[in-house]
Every structure is written in structure tokens, then in C-alpha cells.
Design an enzyme around this catalytic site. Structure first.
Site, PDB file in Angstrom:
ATOM      1  N   ASP A 216       0.823  -1.209   0.000  1.00 21.83           N
ATOM      2  CA  ASP A 216       0.000   0.000   0.000  1.00 21.83           C
ATOM      3  C   ASP A 216       0.863   1.268   0.000  1.00 21.83           C
ATOM      4  OD1 ASP A 216      -2.764   1.180   0.473  1.00 21.83           O
ATOM      5  OD2 ASP A 216      -1.648   2.063   2.133  1.00 21.83           O
ATOM      6  N   GLU A 274       1.731  -0.606  -4.967  1.00 26.78           N
ATOM      7  CA  GLU A 274       0.857   0.498  -5.350  1.00 26.78           C
ATOM      8  C   GLU A 274       1.760   1.708  -5.540  1.00 26.78           C
ATOM      9  OE1 GLU A 274      -2.992   3.149  -3.988  1.00 26.78           O
ATOM     10  OE2 GLU A 274      -1.519   2.557  -2.509  1.00 26.78           O
TER      11      GLU A 274
END
Ligand code: NOJ
Length: 556
Positions: A216, A274
Site C-alpha cells: 500500500d 501500489e
């Protein structure tokens, strides 16, 4: 448990060509009837997912969390949130998925934890100067009484990136940094304990059979320790170089260390980042052979439905990945962006998420037609593909969620100006004529945590299953065909066909496969003599013309 035969040939590593289905657990399937999806719900649907024909499942954070940001505020990495189930269920899920040939990817959030995480709670009670506070970014405020935040950084969700806390004796104290919501304090990656802990978390899940992690906000964990303000000359979107917290060179050390962890397993684990970065070289740096294996292609996600722009983004993607030997990824939707059926039905098809476009009219029939065409395009391009749950039902963005039902911090931190991301997170419709559409069992005590539109009666798995030309059937057929066609399944060479018309995408994979996408408003004549394998929409009567917004797969 091992899934398929292990390969020692890096060219055959599964993540290079996999189709990965994103499971947003909260909204996937609710087995216990409380209106919130759970692991038991997912387990019951594993045969559905295997039957759909995907290779792997990526789970959004399923850990213990107060859910200030839908689980991206992790309170305990080694526990499952009680709303979703418990660790033994997660272990059972991993095993059952493996038995069905599905790999598992979990979400790891290195930039921040929840303010309820034991570390942060200890930091609050231990007070200034303590070792516990060193795990975060606590700083005294500016101004005569420290009443101003330490610098001018803004939260990604709006408002300042700092929150002030009281001292243990109750007097106003220092501030802590949170690049996202106040409930998500940023970790200090200069601290060895933070590094050790996150590596241990990786091992915890890898040891339980997880095959990879999605990382993330991967560009953000490293900070300039001076925490400098942008000042009058710069802004967060037009920052100085190097940026004080995005894509700093030392962030790569984190992933190099993670790669060693991933490679220490007999079958290497996949690291998928990401990475939102405009600069293709800076993006590709995350995919060097000793870092991550793959990263989401947000340029592609944000590309308008336009042949020239798509051709450029495909070329740029392949060019950026080639020098580092990483596979490209193709993705159109996820839990952070407007569902692409809606985007592709708007006059402006350019933005993954744009609060300004929230109320723009969308022609959903057109958007669906294009989404079907886009599916066949994605699955034909070289690399791996990401699907977001519900796109196989042709779900559109739910734009009319009432304010009192909204949950996204974007909504709250913007005072309602930004509707946020709830519209793509509405619980899935599985069956029946009315909400909860089989998302929750009969006799459920809770309504779905976000309201489902009545119009989704036409979009349930059950309804779509019964129609030979439904979007769900197209997903199944295309995924199964992609597995069977060696040119698609493997790394067969990609190339554009030179004679292509302007508004046509025309490319081949290997010697045997050709894909054409008509992005113009009129039919385009198909090449002579090619055998039609699959079309995203009904073909013209003669079968010789490719209708607008349609993709075909041909055997060349
Ligand atoms: C990216 C995630 O995809 C998003 O949902 C989340 O809000 C932020 N990172 C913060 O963790």
C-alpha cells in the site's frame, strides 16, 4: 500448500501473466448476516471464483482495525478483524483457495498503522522523548505555544497532515504526522524496530501460505527527517525535488530488504506495489530485479477511451518495464476509483477518480459496451491483469449514496465536498430481485453496510448466469480462452499491425493471435481470412465488420 508445479524458470513465474481478482472483503459476501462481508462469505464463494477462471485473489486489508479507512488503519497485523472472522478462518481460506488452484495476495500497509495500534497507544502514554514515540513522527508545534502544526504538509484526504495530542498530564503536547487520516499515524522508517516488525509481518503471512503481498502507498514510507515545509515556492502537487515524502531514493532500501524475505521461500513470494508516479523511469525503479515483481499500471487506468492515447500508454508501459525485465500490469478498476462502466459512459473518460466528475451524466449502456471491449483488450496485452470484484457483473458506480451512509474519510475530511470512494465499494449483488441481493443470507439482522441500488436486480450473478451474452459469461469465456491460448498465456511477442486505422487498436501476440479494438463511431472492416475466436459484442450480420466499441480476438 503448493499450488501448481513449481517453476524454477523466472520467465514462468505465475505473477508475470496471472489474472488477479481483487476481493474487497467487506462487500464481497456476508455469511453471518450482519450486513458486512466476511471470510466465511468468501470461502463459500471460492468455487465461484475458481470457476470464473482467475489465477489469484488479492484481499484488501483483513486485519484487526477500527475501520477509520476501511482497514487501511491496521491495529494488529497478526489478527483478523472480528467483523471478518479469525485467523483460523483465514488459514482455512488460504488452504481451500490453494486446493482450487487460486493463489493468495494480502495487503500490507507500511506507511502507517491505526491510532489504536499498541505502538501508538504506548507512544501516547509514554510521552515526549520516549522510545515509543520514535516509532512515529512526533514533533513540537510551531507558534508561541506550539499551536501550529510542525509544517505545511496536507493529508491526502484533505486538511492538515498533523494532529496535536495532549501530554500524559493533560496539557497540550506535540503533534504527530499522518499523511492520510488522523487515525493513521505514519511510521518512522528510520527506526530499525519498524523495519524489523514489518519484515516479521511479511514472514507471518508468507509462513501461512500467502503467495504475495500488495504494498500500500508504496512510494511514501521514507521521509526527509528534517520534515521541511513546502514553503511559498512549492506545493504538494508541485513539490521541490527531492520530494520530502514521495518517492525518495531511500524508500527502495525497504523493498530490497523485503525482496530478500520474499526470495527466502522455496517458491518465491510476489511483491506488488501500489506505485502512483508519473515518471516512467522512477516508476520502473521499483521493479528492478532486486525489488518488487510488479506494480499497478495507473497510467493505463487513467487513460481515456481513445485509440491514440491507449496506444501511447501501452507503448510507454512496455518501454518502461522492458529495461527492468518486469511484467506490465493492466487494471481499470479498484476500491479507490470510479467503476469503469461509469467512467467509460461519460463524455470525459479520462479520470480514474474525480470529485468534479461525480455528477457528470453517464451512459451506462455505452460504458458497459466499452467495458466489455476493454476486458478483451486487457486480457490480450502482455503481462498480468487485475480485476476488481463486481466488474464481471458490469456494476457501475453508485453515485447517490446518502450522506449519512457514507463512510470514506475523503468525504468527512473534505466537509462533504468530495463524495469519496464509497460508490465503488457497495456490496455485491449475487441473486434475487431486491436488496440485499443474496449478499447477506435470508434472515440477516443487518442491512448491507452501504445501500445497494434496486436497479442491480439485473446485475446479479444469478441473472447474468442465465443469459448467454451477459458480461459475466463474457468474463468466463475470455478467461478460459486466455488460459488455453499459448500466445496469451505465455510471454508471446507483442506488436502493432502497421496498417491499422487511426481509431483502431490492432496488434498481434506471437504468430497465431490478433486483437482488434474499434474505438471509432463506425464499423471497421475485419481482415480477410482470420478466424473469429471471441467478440465483446454481437458482430455485424455478415461477420465482416467490427462494430464500434467492440474488441475481437482472431486466430491469425
Ligand atoms: C491506498 C489504498 O488503496 C487506499 O484505499 C487507502 O485509503 C490509502 N492507500 C491509505 O492507506
Amino acid at each position: 500448500m503448493a499450488v501448481r508445479t513449481r517453476s524454477t524458470d523466472p520467465a514462468e513465474h505465475w505473477w508475470r501473466t496471472a489474472v488477479i481478482y481483487q476481493v474487497y472483503v467487506r462487500s464481497f459476501a456476508d455469511a453471518n448476516g450482519d450486513g458486512v462481508g466476511d471470510l466465511a462469505g468468501v470461502r463459500a464463494k471460492l468455487p465461484y471464483l475458481a470457476g470464473l477462471g482467475v489465477d489469484a485473489l488479492w484481499f484488501n486489508p483483513w486485519y484487526a482495525s477500527p475501520m477509520a479507512d476501511a482497514g487501511y488503519d491496521v491495529a494488529d497485523y497478526r489478527r483478523i478483524d472480528p467483523a471478518f472472522g479469525d485467523l483460523s478462518e483465514a488459514e482455512a481460506l488460504i488452504e481451500e483457495a490453494h486446493a482450487l488452484g487460486l493463489r493468495i495476495i494480502v495487503d500490507i500497509v507500511p506507511n502507517h498503522v491505526s491510532d489504536r495500534h499498541a505502538w501508538f497507544q504506548e507512544a501516547l502514554t509514554s510521552g515526549p522523548g520516549s522510545a515509543a514515540r520514535e516509532l512515529f513522527w512526533f514533533r513540537p508545534g510551531r507558534g508561541a505555544d506550539g499551536e501550529l502544526p510542525p509544517n505545511d504538509w496536507k493529508s491526502e484526504f484533505g486538511g492538515p497532515a498533523w494532529t496535536r495530542v495532549p501530554n500524559p498530564d493533560g496539557t497540550p503536547g506535540s503533534w504527530y504526522l499522518h499523511l492520510f487520516a488522523a487515525e493513521q499515524p505514519d511510521l518512522n522508517w528510520n527506526n530499525a524496530k519498524v523495519r524489523e516488525e514489518l519484515e516479521s509481518v511479511l514472514r507471518f503471512w508468507f509462513d501461512r501460505g500467502v503467495d504475495g503481498v500488495r504494498i500500500d502507498s508504496a512510494t511514501m514510507p521514507a521521509k526527509d527527517p528534517a520534515l521541511p515545509s513546502f514553503g511559498p515556492d512549492f506545493t504538494q502537487s508541485a513539490p521541490p525535488k527531492p520530494h520530502p515524502f514521495v518517492d525518495r531514493d531511500d524508500v527502495h532500501e525497504i523493498y530490497r530488504a523485503w525482496r530478500l524475505v520474499a526470495d527466502s521461500y522455496p517458491e518465491p513470494k510476489a511483491l506488488i506495489g501500489e506505485v502512483w508516479l508519473a515518471d516512467p523511469e522512477r516508476f520502473a525503479a521499483y521493479l528492478r530485479p532486486d525489488e518488487m515483481h510488479a506494480a499497478f499500471n495507473f497510467d493505463y487506468l487513467n487513460c481515456p477511451w481513445d485509440a491514440g492515447r491507449l496506444r501511447t500508454v501501452v507503448d510507454e508501459t512496455l518501454a518502461a518495464h522492458a529495461p527492468v525485465g518486469a511484467p506490465a500490469t493492466w487494471v481499470l478498476s479498484n476500491h479507490d476509483v470510479t467503476r469503469h462502466v461509469t467512467r467509460y459512459g461519460r463524455a470525459d473518460t479520462s479520470m480514474g477518480r474525480s470529485p468534479q466528475l461525480h455528477d457528470a451524466p453517464a451512459d451506462l449502456a455505452l460504458g458497459t459496451r466499452r467495458a466489455r471491449a476493454a476486458l478483451l483488450l486487457n486480457l490480450a496485452l502482455p503481462g498480468s491483469c487485475y480485476l476488481y470484484q463486481g466488474e464481471e457483473f458490469g456494476l457501475w458506480e453508485v453515485s447517490d449514496i446518502p450522506a449519512e451512509a457514507r463512510q470514506d474519510p475523503f468525504f468527512f475530511r473534505s466537509g462533504g465536498a468530495d463524495p469519496g470512494r464509497d460508490g465503488c465499494r457497495v456490496p455485491l449483488p449475487w441473486a434475487g430481485q431486491a436488496p440485499p441481493f443474496g449478499f447477506s443470507p435470508i434472515g440477516a439482522t443487518g442491512a448491507p453496510w452501504l445501500p445497494q441500488p434496486a436497479a442491480w436486480a439485473t446485475q446479479t450473478a444469478e441473472a447474468l448466469d442465465g443469459q448467454p451474452n451477459s458480461i459475466l459469461r463474457l468474463y468466463r469465456t475470455a478467461l478460459s480462452l486466455r488460459r488455453q491460448l499459448p500466445d496469451l498465456r505465455g510471454g508471446a511477442e507483442f506488436g502493432w499491425t502497421e496498417t491499422a486505422a487511426d481509431e483502431l487498436l490492432d496488434f498481434h501476440r506471437g504468430d497465431g493471435f490478433r486483437c482488434l479494438v474499434n474505438l471509432s463511431a463506425h464499423p471497421i472492416r475485419l481482415p480477410e481470412g482470420a478466424e473469429l475466436l471471441l467478440a465483446s459484442a454481437e458482430m455485424s450480420e455478415s461477420g465482416r465488420d467490427l462494430p464500434p466499441d467492440t474488441t475481437v480476438w482472431l486466430r491469425a
